[in-house]
Design a protein around this motif. Structure first.
Motif, PDB file in Angstrom:
ATOM      1  N   TYR A  26       0.923  -1.140  -0.075  1.00 21.27           N
ATOM      2  CA  TYR A  26      -0.094   0.007  -0.132  1.00 21.27           C
ATOM      3  C   TYR A  26       0.954   1.356  -0.080  1.00 21.27           C
ATOM      4  N   GLN A  80      -3.081   3.744   4.893  1.00 18.45           N
ATOM      5  CA  GLN A  80      -3.429   2.165   5.084  1.00 18.45           C
ATOM      6  C   GLN A  80      -2.636   1.516   6.048  1.00 18.45           C
ATOM      7  N   ASN A 120      -4.481  -1.349   7.821  1.00 19.05           N
ATOM      8  CA  ASN A 120      -4.742  -2.557   6.803  1.00 19.05           C
ATOM      9  C   ASN A 120      -3.509  -3.273   6.552  1.00 19.05           C
ATOM     10  N   ILE A 164       3.592  -0.825   4.010  1.00 22.19           N
ATOM     11  CA  ILE A 164       3.176   0.581   3.342  1.00 22.19           C
ATOM     12  C   ILE A 164       4.471   1.283   2.928  1.00 22.19           C
TER      13      ILE A 164
END
Length: 301
Positions: free
Chosen positions: A230, A235, A238, A246
């Motif tokens: 991501y 994010q 997540n 990320i």
């Protein structure tokens, strides 16, 4: 020199313009493939990259998006006339899963040798002249990354050997790092070798949360290829839930490990344009690039 090509840069499912994450390392006429998800052999063909030169396949873990392309690739290699063995190296517990995939291949005209690695500690081994260190990672299943080093021997200095009256028959032994005895005197390699030569180092990490092992093992890599599932920092939760990273986390590893260059890969299919988020990485580590299928770099020693 070593050629590095991203075969695919996607995660979870392949897209029309983004195959699943894998990478090809070519050196000295042979190659190592890292991971083999669905569509890998198609991307290899698009890039006009030789499948017959693949000596070893390194598997990071046995989720489908990293191994489902194995049967098709192995069959294609067999149809191209291969007879010499092919090595598959994967984390602990992988052999049963990989052998199950191989059932659909039926007959292969060559031996597939499957080896398992500890996934809780680094393991060093050698393939096609590269020293490889596995990197224990933190994912939903046993998972490892890989760091590869080309360790070049120092140049032999014939003039030094001649001054020491060392017979030519001993030169190779010394160049290989072993002592010899001449006229009851011990001659050591450092007496006839030049300065140490530059090491080339390439590291590949995907499907993990940040762990200290990564920083330690990828340190000072010429090229660090790391997942960026991501792009946006929003994010983060997540990424934690799905045990991925990320962009900014990958960039922090690159910065702390003092690598020369970072390529991001293994993008979520929901992230159509990873380039839109590159600032999240470049603000931390400027030498960051968004990976794309068949992106290639030649690293000279």
């Amino acid at each position: 020199m070593i050629d590095v090509t991203l075969i695919g840069t996607g995660g979870m499912v392949p897209l029309p313009d983004r195959f699943l994450a894998s990478c090809l390392i070519e050196y000295n006429g042979k190659s190592i493939l890292i991971d083999c998800g669905e569509g890998t052999q198609i991307s290899l063909r698009k890039g006009k990259l030789s499948m017959s030169k693949i000596d070893t396949i390194l598997i990071t873990h046995c989720h489908a998006d990293h191994i489902s392309g194995l049967p098709g690739l192995l069959l294609t290699i067999g149809n191209n006339g291969r007879t010499e063995p092919l090595n598959i190296i994967a984390p602990r517990g992988s052999a049963k899963i990989i052998n199950s995939l191989l059932i659909v291949c039926g007959y292969l005209p060559y031996e597939v040798r499957i080896s398992e690695l500890h996934d809780t500690k680094p393991v060093e081994f050698e393939q096609i002249g590269l020293k490889i260190t596995s990197i224990p990672l933190n994912h939903h299943i046993n998972c490892v990354g890989y760091s590869m080093e080309l360790l070049l021997k120092s140049h032999f200095q014939p003039d030094k050997a001649e001054k020491l009256n060392i017979p030519v028959k001993f030169w190779r032994t010394l160049h290989n790092g072993n002592n010899v005895t001449v006229d009851n005197k011990t001659i050591t390699p450092d007496m006839v070798l030049g300065e140490p030569r530059k090491t080339v180092k390439i590291s590949y990490v995907t499907d993990t949360r940040p762990v200290k092992n990564i920083n330690d093992i990828v340190k000072k890599s010429d090229l660090f290829i790391c997942e960026g599932m991501y792009g946006d920092d929003t994010q983060y939760d997540n990424a934690v839930k799905k045990m991925h990273m990320i962009f900014s986390e990958a960039a922090n590893i690159a910065l702390e490990a003092e690598v020369k260059e970072l390529w991001l890969t293994h993008f979520s299919p929901s992230m159509i344009n990873p380039e839109d988020y590159i600032n999240f990485a470049q603000n931390i580590f400027p030498d960051t690039y968004i990976g794309h299928d068949l992106m290639k770099k030649t690293i000279k020693n």
